[in-house]
Write a protein that holds these residues in place. Structure first.
Motif, PDB file in Angstrom:
ATOM      1  N   ASP A  46       0.838  -1.210   0.000  1.00 47.13           N
ATOM      2  CA  ASP A  46       0.000   0.000   0.000  1.00 47.13           C
ATOM      3  C   ASP A  46       0.867   1.251   0.000  1.00 47.13           C
ATOM      4  OD1 ASP A  46      -2.135  -1.677   0.195  1.00 47.13           O
ATOM      5  OD2 ASP A  46      -2.560  -1.264   2.319  1.00 47.13           O
ATOM      6  N   THR A  47       1.921   1.201   0.808  1.00 47.80           N
ATOM      7  CA  THR A  47       2.818   2.365   0.908  1.00 47.80           C
ATOM      8  C   THR A  47       3.496   2.628  -0.433  1.00 47.80           C
ATOM      9  OG1 THR A  47       3.166   2.034   3.267  1.00 47.80           O
ATOM     10  CG2 THR A  47       4.901   3.207   2.081  1.00 47.80           C
ATOM     11  N   PHE A  48       3.929   1.560  -1.098  1.00 50.59           N
ATOM     12  CA  PHE A  48       4.590   1.746  -2.401  1.00 50.59           C
ATOM     13  C   PHE A  48       3.604   2.281  -3.440  1.00 50.59           C
ATOM     14  CE2 PHE A  48       7.979  -0.689  -0.457  1.00 50.59           C
ATOM     15  CZ  PHE A  48       9.097  -0.079  -1.004  1.00 50.59           C
ATOM     16  N   VAL A  49       2.365   1.813  -3.392  1.00 53.08           N
ATOM     17  CA  VAL A  49       1.362   2.303  -4.348  1.00 53.08           C
ATOM     18  C   VAL A  49       0.991   3.755  -4.039  1.00 53.08           C
ATOM     19  CG1 VAL A  49      -0.998   2.003  -5.206  1.00 53.08           C
ATOM     20  CG2 VAL A  49       0.446  -0.002  -4.833  1.00 53.08           C
ATOM     21  N   LYS A  50       0.876   4.092  -2.758  1.00 58.06           N
ATOM     22  CA  LYS A  50       0.465   5.457  -2.358  1.00 58.06           C
ATOM     23  C   LYS A  50       1.467   6.512  -2.833  1.00 58.06           C
ATOM     24  CE  LYS A  50      -2.423   8.223  -0.275  1.00 58.06           C
ATOM     25  NZ  LYS A  50      -3.745   8.438  -0.911  1.00 58.06           N
ATOM     26  N   ALA A  51       2.696   6.079  -3.128  1.00 52.15           N
ATOM     27  CA  ALA A  51       3.707   7.022  -3.635  1.00 52.15           C
ATOM     28  C   ALA A  51       3.208   7.732  -4.895  1.00 52.15           C
ATOM     29  CB  ALA A  51       5.016   6.297  -3.912  1.00 52.15           C
ATOM     30  N   ARG A  52       2.244   7.123  -5.575  1.00 57.06           N
ATOM     31  CA  ARG A  52       1.635   7.756  -6.753  1.00 57.06           C
ATOM     32  C   ARG A  52       1.022   9.110  -6.370  1.00 57.06           C
ATOM     33  NH1 ARG A  52      -3.012   4.038  -8.698  1.00 57.06           N
ATOM     34  NH2 ARG A  52      -3.753   4.686  -6.649  1.00 57.06           N
ATOM     35  N   ASP A  53       0.267   9.129  -5.277  1.00 56.88           N
ATOM     36  CA  ASP A  53      -0.382  10.376  -4.853  1.00 56.88           C
ATOM     37  C   ASP A  53       0.638  11.357  -4.290  1.00 56.88           C
ATOM     38  OD1 ASP A  53      -2.698   9.140  -5.605  1.00 56.88           O
ATOM     39  OD2 ASP A  53      -3.240   8.492  -3.580  1.00 56.88           O
ATOM     40  N   VAL A  54       1.636  10.834  -3.612  1.00 55.27           N
ATOM     41  CA  VAL A  54       2.677  11.713  -3.060  1.00 55.27           C
ATOM     42  C   VAL A  54       3.426  12.377  -4.221  1.00 55.27           C
ATOM     43  CG1 VAL A  54       4.727  11.850  -1.605  1.00 55.27           C
ATOM     44  CG2 VAL A  54       2.910  10.221  -1.022  1.00 55.27           C
ATOM     45  N   PHE A  55       3.706  11.605  -5.232  1.00 57.05           N
ATOM     46  CA  PHE A  55       4.407  12.114  -6.425  1.00 57.05           C
ATOM     47  C   PHE A  55       3.592  13.209  -7.106  1.00 57.05           C
ATOM     48  CE2 PHE A  55       4.681  11.500 -11.145  1.00 57.05           C
ATOM     49  CZ  PHE A  55       5.902  12.114 -11.342  1.00 57.05           C
ATOM     50  N   ALA A  56       2.263  13.035  -7.149  1.00 56.17           N
ATOM     51  CA  ALA A  56       1.406  14.014  -7.841  1.00 56.17           C
ATOM     52  C   ALA A  56       1.536  15.418  -7.235  1.00 56.17           C
ATOM     53  CB  ALA A  56      -0.052  13.547  -7.787  1.00 56.17           C
ATOM     54  N   VAL A  57       1.862  15.492  -5.948  1.00 60.31           N
ATOM     55  CA  VAL A  57       1.981  16.803  -5.285  1.00 60.31           C
ATOM     56  C   VAL A  57       3.200  17.568  -5.814  1.00 60.31           C
ATOM     57  CG1 VAL A  57       2.068  18.010  -3.064  1.00 60.31           C
ATOM     58  CG2 VAL A  57       0.892  15.808  -3.220  1.00 60.31           C
ATOM     59  N   ASP A  58       4.256  16.856  -6.172  1.00 67.35           N
ATOM     60  CA  ASP A  58       5.424  17.512  -6.774  1.00 67.35           C
ATOM     61  C   ASP A  58       6.031  16.631  -7.863  1.00 67.35           C
ATOM     62  OD1 ASP A  58       7.435  19.325  -7.341  1.00 67.35           O
ATOM     63  OD2 ASP A  58       8.836  18.219  -6.062  1.00 67.35           O
ATOM     64  N   PRO A  59       5.500  16.731  -9.080  1.00 67.37           N
ATOM     65  CA  PRO A  59       5.980  15.841 -10.157  1.00 67.37           C
ATOM     66  C   PRO A  59       7.382  16.172 -10.674  1.00 67.37           C
ATOM     67  CG  PRO A  59       3.930  16.995 -10.764  1.00 67.37           C
ATOM     68  CD  PRO A  59       4.414  17.611  -9.515  1.00 67.37           C
TER      69      PRO A  59
END
Ligand code: NAD
Ligand code: G6P
Ligand code: MN
Length: 448
Positions: free
Chosen positions: A244-257
């Motif tokens: 889940d943590t590895f997948v959630k990195a998608r949303d974290v990345f979206a904040v600063d692409p």
């Protein structure tokens, strides 16, 4: 070739057998003459030690081995201390996670109030081990990955500025294994990275292959869709919660692409999501006690009973070989480029010189030479200033035994919504940690 003597502090750790197997796998690169275990829990360490004794007898009988709770015995004639202690063990980790959650706040081993509570427990014992090492083996180096590494590193910077301690974390290398797979490479070692931040709080700003080709676009494309999720085979971070943590990195990345994030940033940027998706009754500590701890100790008991490793399912902790890379860099002056937690001292130009930052360093016999990062963007700078202040206030709070500073630290954590919630959490943590924290001075006038 010189052979080295290593002490493993936290001999009873669930990671110890995997690390011993990893050390044995790397004897051609890092030859050993002695391995010693040190722990303050004799019984816990004994199970791991008696199993490792069998492993060593089978694979490398020439290596001298002993397990002890006596500091003089443990730290005499040592070249390296590899430290992975968990002060308060899983029982206290469980409370670090459950107490904040009870107040609707992220409950995590190293982030937010749980990490602060753990830091308050770790500072004294890590420094104690460092002092033992310096007393009995003044030339030795301590390679510390006891958590919370950010707070421990700030404490040793302040309290033991001249000591030979290097603080390191496996999360960036763990993520880089995924990145390498995503980029179609065989190993993270085929990449050259630039990364900056605090421990469990950082960003990659460039990733190239050895020819200098930019790998960021390909990795970003993957992270945009799947986060860091990639099938890299058996590794330390395989359970569902890590997935889940590895997948959630998608949303974290979206904040600063523009950058690629450390997975731990989810606890600071998506704190509401994390709380909603946490089970207040069954946290990661429970998962680890029911999973890794039962498995490792069970396998060790089997080895002891059979006096043989036949059929044993313990695996080489290959990903921990970054610790051997670090020891080798010092022992053989390899000038390997590694991410370490070091004093900023101008490497990040627009950031506190005294902050302990995680950045690339060239490591040789004299220790790390941090590389220059230059200026960082406003978003990262703002987040890091807040978080580094939390870490510094915890260390000041520990040194001064100050309730006020600990309250400020928890209030300032991005995971905490208000000073009143911070105070309620602090009061619960104080009660739960009586046995481990120094005695904290309460303000003379209670003002809330
Ligand atoms: P664990 O509880 O299984 O092992 C920790 C051991 O430390 C226990 O045997 C305990 O008795 C011992 N210990 C506690 N206080 C001590 C003291 N004062 N002196 C000597 N020994 C002491 O924990 P674990 O899950 O195996 O993790 C061990 C540590 O490694 C933790 O701090 C964890 O956060 C850290 N870790 C760090 C990284 C990293 O990237 N930095 C990666 C993995 C684990
Ligand atoms: C990562 C981090 C470590 C942390 C570990 C926790 O590897 O870098 O600092 O200790 O995860 O893992 P666990 O399986 O105990 O939750
Ligand atoms: Mn870590």
């Amino acid at each position: 070739m010189k052979k080295f003597s290593v002490a493993i502090a936290g001999g009873g750790s669930t990671f110890t057998p995997g690390i011993v197997l990893m050390l044995l796998d790397n004897l051609d690169k890092f030859p050993l003459r002695k391995i010693k275990f040190y722990d303050n829990d004799e019984e816990r360490q004994d199970t791991i030690a008696r199993a490792c004794e069998v492993i060593l007898r089978e694979k490398a009988p020439e290596i001298e081995f002993l397990a002890t709770t006596d500091p003089e015995e443990a730290f005499t004639d040592i070249d390296f201390v590899m430290a992975h202690i968990r002060v308060g063990k899983y029982a206290m980790r469980e409370l670090d996670e459950k107490i904040p959650l009870k107040h609707g706040v992220v409950g995590q081993e190293t982030c937010g109030p749980g990490g602060i509570a753990y830091g308050m427990r770790s500072i004294g014992p890590v420094i104690e081990i460092l002092d033992y090492m310096e007393k009995y083996s003044p030339e030795a180096w301590m390679l510390n990955y006891s958590n919370p590494a950010a707070i421990v590193a700030e404490a040793t910077r302040k309290l033991r500025p001249n000591s030979k301690i290097l603080n390191i974390c496996d999360m960036p290398v763990g993520i880089e294994d995924h990145m390498a797979k995503i980029a179609g490479l065989n190993s993270r070692k085929e990449m050259s990275v630039s990364y900056y931040g605090l421990n469990h709080f950082g960003w990659w700003k460039s990733i190239t292959d050895k020819e200098g080709n930019d790998l960021m676009p390909k990795i970003k494309e993957h992270v945009r869709k799947h986060g860091y999720n990639a099938d890299i085979g058996p590794n330390q971070h395989v359970e569902a919660s890590w997935n889940d943590t590895f997948v959630k990195a998608r949303d974290v990345f979206a904040v600063d692409p523009d950058t690629l994030p450390n997975t731990y940033l989810k606890y600071y940027l998506f704190q509401d999501y994390v709380v909603e998706h946490s089970d207040k009754e069954y946290t990661r500590a429970n998962e680890v006690m029911d999973g890794r701890e039962k498995f490792v100790f069970g396998e060790c008991r089997k080895i002891i009973e059979n006096q043989s490793t036949e059929g044993c399912k313990l695996e080489v902790d290959d990903h921990a070989s970054y610790i051997v890379d670090l020891a080798r860099a010092i022992a053989y002056n390899t000038h390997e480029r590694m991410l370490l937690i070091v004093e900023n001292n101008g490497s990040i130009e627009n950031f506190d010189k005294t902050a302990m930052v995680e950045i690339p360093c060239i490591v040789g016999s004299n220790g790390p030479e941090p590389l220059r990062i230059g200026t960082i963007p406003q978003f990262q700078k703002g987040l890091m200033e807040q978080q580094v202040s939390v870490e510094k206030l915890v260390v000041e709070g520990w040194i001064e035994r100050s309730y006020q500073k600990l309250w400020q630290a928890i209030t300032l954590s991005k995971t905490v919504p208000s000073a009143s919630v911070a105070k309620a959490i602090l009061d619960d943590l104080l009660e739960a940690n009586k046995e481990f924290w120094p005695e904290i001075k309460r303000p003379e006038v209670e003002n809330v």
